[in-house]
Enzyme design. Structure first.
Site, PDB file in Angstrom:
ATOM      1  N   ALA A   1     -15.004  -9.696  -3.314  1.00  0.00           N
ATOM      2  CA  ALA A   1     -15.216 -10.906  -2.521  1.00  0.00           C
ATOM      3  C   ALA A   1     -16.644 -11.407  -2.720  1.00  0.00           C
ATOM      4  O   ALA A   1     -17.565 -10.611  -2.969  1.00  0.00           O
ATOM      5  CB  ALA A   1     -14.965 -10.632  -1.039  1.00  0.00           C
TER       6      ALA A   1
ATOM      7  N   CYS B   1     -10.210 -13.193   3.518  1.00  0.00           N
ATOM      8  CA  CYS B   1     -10.743 -14.458   2.996  1.00  0.00           C
ATOM      9  C   CYS B   1      -9.750 -15.615   3.175  1.00  0.00           C
ATOM     10  O   CYS B   1      -9.823 -16.611   2.459  1.00  0.00           O
ATOM     11  CB  CYS B   1     -11.136 -14.322   1.523  1.00  0.00           C
ATOM     12  SG  CYS B   1     -12.396 -13.051   1.237  1.00  0.00           S
TER      13      CYS B   1
END
Length: 228
Positions: free
Chosen positions: A153, A184
């Protein structure tokens, strides 16, 4: 001889503090350290820093976090102040917090994010993990047994052209811990790790791969030179 993960390449050693940690750092401590260092960098009072570490299990909420995506807050939840939505951090995940001065390194936030992507992708390639970026889908992706999955990420913040936050890469975390959130904000793809792909990568090995790619990462922060 493999590069020492505790020593950045010579060309950058005097420009950037390279700080790898072996223990877990509590998130509030890390956040306060980042905030203080970024302010000092913007004021010209401190050197840039790349901080490599691990957190105890927790969730962070970015500025676009949707409460509906916090499915099971089984771990502490922290407001991060970065862009993006909910992210999990925990043991077995290598985190890179980047406190860099974009005034010195090109004031281009998009180029910075793309350079971070390329840096992490290059480090993963060291371990025969084919990773890649996907347009309009932030993060680092790979193929997990034929299924596209997220292995890393990216979430950054830029304040007065000093950067905060950075990236996380799943080396060998407990992937079930991601089940407490929609990672996310992307529900249609799973998460994976180097271990799930059959690769043994410890933090020191990954730090060394990052150190080897650091000069190219820094070069990538500048626009290409124009031909005469």
């Amino acid at each position: 001889m493999a590069p020492d993960p505790h020593v950045p390449p010579v060309a950058t050693a005097q420009q950037i503090e390279w700080r790898p940690e072996t223990g877990q750092i509590d998130y509030p401590v890390a956040l306060a350290t980042m905030e203080t260092r970024a302010t000092a960098i913007a004021d010209g009072m401190a050197a840039e820093m790349i901080w490599l570490l691990e957190h105890p299990p927790l969730y962070t909420a970015g500025t676009s976090a949707d409460p509906a995506e916090l499915l099971d807050p089984r771990f502490p939840v922290h407001a991060a102040g970065r862009g993006g939505r909910y992210t999990y951090h925990g043991p077995g995940q290598r985190i890179g917090y980047l406190m860099l001065d974009l005034t010195r390194r090109g004031r281009d936030v998009r180029r910075f994010v793309h350079a971070v992507e390329s840096w992490v992708i290059g480090a993963l390639a060291t371990f025969d993990i084919h990773a890649y970026a996907v347009p309009d889908r932030i993060g680092i992706w790979t193929s997990d047994g034929g299924t596209e999955a997220k292995i890393g990420a990216i979430g950054v913040r830029v304040r007065r052209w000093a950067t905060l936050h950075g990236f996380s890469v799943n080396l060998a975390p407990d992937l079930s811990h991601f089940g407490g959130i929609v990672p996310c904000g992307i529900a249609e793809f799973p998460v994976t790790s180097a271990a799930a792909l059959g690769k043994t990568v410890d933090p020191g090995m990954f730090d060394a791969a990052l150190a080897a790619g650091l000069p190219a990462f820094l070069d990538g922060l500048y626009p290409p030179a124009k031909e005469a």
